[in-house]
Design an enzyme around this catalytic site. Sequence first.
Site, short mmCIF file in Angstrom:
data_model
loop_
_atom_site.label_atom_id
_atom_site.label_comp_id
_atom_site.label_asym_id
_atom_site.label_seq_id
_atom_site.Cartn_x
_atom_site.Cartn_y
_atom_site.Cartn_z
N ARG A 12 0.82 -1.20 0.00
CA ARG A 12 0.00 0.00 0.00
C ARG A 12 0.86 1.25 0.00
O ARG A 12 0.45 2.31 -0.53
CB ARG A 12 -0.94 -0.01 1.22
CG ARG A 12 -1.84 1.21 1.32
CD ARG A 12 -2.95 1.01 2.34
NE ARG A 12 -2.44 0.70 3.66
CZ ARG A 12 -2.03 1.62 4.56
NH1 ARG A 12 -2.07 2.90 4.26
NH2 ARG A 12 -1.59 1.24 5.75
N TYR A 65 -18.16 11.36 -17.01
CA TYR A 65 -18.54 10.01 -16.61
C TYR A 65 -19.45 10.11 -15.38
O TYR A 65 -19.08 10.76 -14.39
CB TYR A 65 -17.28 9.21 -16.30
CG TYR A 65 -17.50 7.82 -15.78
CD1 TYR A 65 -18.28 6.90 -16.47
CD2 TYR A 65 -16.92 7.42 -14.58
CE1 TYR A 65 -18.48 5.62 -15.98
CE2 TYR A 65 -17.11 6.14 -14.08
CZ TYR A 65 -17.89 5.25 -14.78
OH TYR A 65 -18.09 3.97 -14.30
N ASP A 137 -9.52 14.75 -16.74
CA ASP A 137 -9.63 13.31 -17.00
C ASP A 137 -9.25 13.11 -18.46
O ASP A 137 -9.96 13.51 -19.37
CB ASP A 137 -11.07 12.84 -16.74
CG ASP A 137 -11.23 11.33 -16.88
OD1 ASP A 137 -10.47 10.72 -17.67
OD2 ASP A 137 -12.12 10.76 -16.24
N LYS A 162 -8.96 1.39 -19.55
CA LYS A 162 -9.33 1.70 -20.92
C LYS A 162 -8.13 1.63 -21.87
O LYS A 162 -7.49 0.59 -21.96
CB LYS A 162 -10.01 3.06 -20.95
CG LYS A 162 -11.07 3.27 -19.85
CD LYS A 162 -12.18 2.24 -19.86
CE LYS A 162 -13.39 2.61 -19.00
NZ LYS A 162 -13.17 2.70 -17.56
#
Length: 347
Positions: A12, A65, A137, A162
């Site tokens: 992490r 989005y 974005d 994507k």
Amino acid sequence: FAGTADGYIYTRLGNPTINALEQCMAQLENGVGAVATSSGMGAISTVYMALLGQGAHAVGTSSVYGPSRVLLEKHFSRFGVESTWVDTTHLDNIRAAIRPNTKLVYIESPANPTMQVTDIAAAAEIAHQHGALLVVDNTFASPYLQKPLNLGADVTLHSVTKFLNGHADIVGGIIVVKDAAHYKAIRGMMTAMGCNMDPHQAFMVLRGIKTLGVRMDRAQANAMKIARWLESHPKLNWVRYVGLESHPQYALVKQQMSGFGAMIAFELKGGLEAGRTVMDNVKLATLAVSLGGVETLVEHPASMTHASMSRAHREEAGITDGLVRYSVGLEDADDLIADLAQAFERI
């Protein structure tokens, strides 16, 4: 653990494979550093959490989005964060929406799913004049076609699910930051929230990036051919592809992008029912909500990716009931046209 020396303690907090991807993306986007996350929404959530606080206000592109908008409107609003969503293709809308407490201007360009294009350099200038940051974005374009940080943005982010990964086999996100102080804040927020990317995800995205250029070249060549065919089809009201001269921001696209990408939006005459007929009858394209992979995907935003938005907000953003989003893949363009043609015949 004291932070006085580099080292990998816990995934992490840092991992060599994830770090390799972050360094790669920082170079591709010309940022000081990058932060990989477990999903695209993980990237968006991290940016919101790091850069917004109680009493802050954000201005965003209305046709983003769906979950990117709903996250602020429905969830961050519970903690005193306000947001205003406007058509950012008209810069006066951004100016009019900014308030004294505006901390963030958040845009998608090209926008999902309307394919509207915002002037990134001008939006950055407006944001900075009012002491706000510009976040872009860049998922639809990828760094192969557009580099927002070069145009004045402070932060750019992607759903690497994507185009960057490109093979529809992982989910992930990444944030690239221009300024070292903002990078530190975003990195710290990601580790606090625990939405780190998995090392295997990072390995898969690094693999995908190796073919980003050749994949995008083929996909956008296909998209141009298909968009020109769609533009002349009698069963469509309109077609929006940033490479068509008929696109409202075509001149801006040529100025700030180095290519046109693989995303097409179009509206069928006959609205919702016509869209449903096409969705149910395409045979080569796959009905799915993702995009940017080697295979062509088709979806109906009003009932799928943007269903979480209210109908009023969808219509205000130009996401009509008949809008179809088409992510062009690497198949033969003539085969894809034939597939659409036979589906259209069923309307």
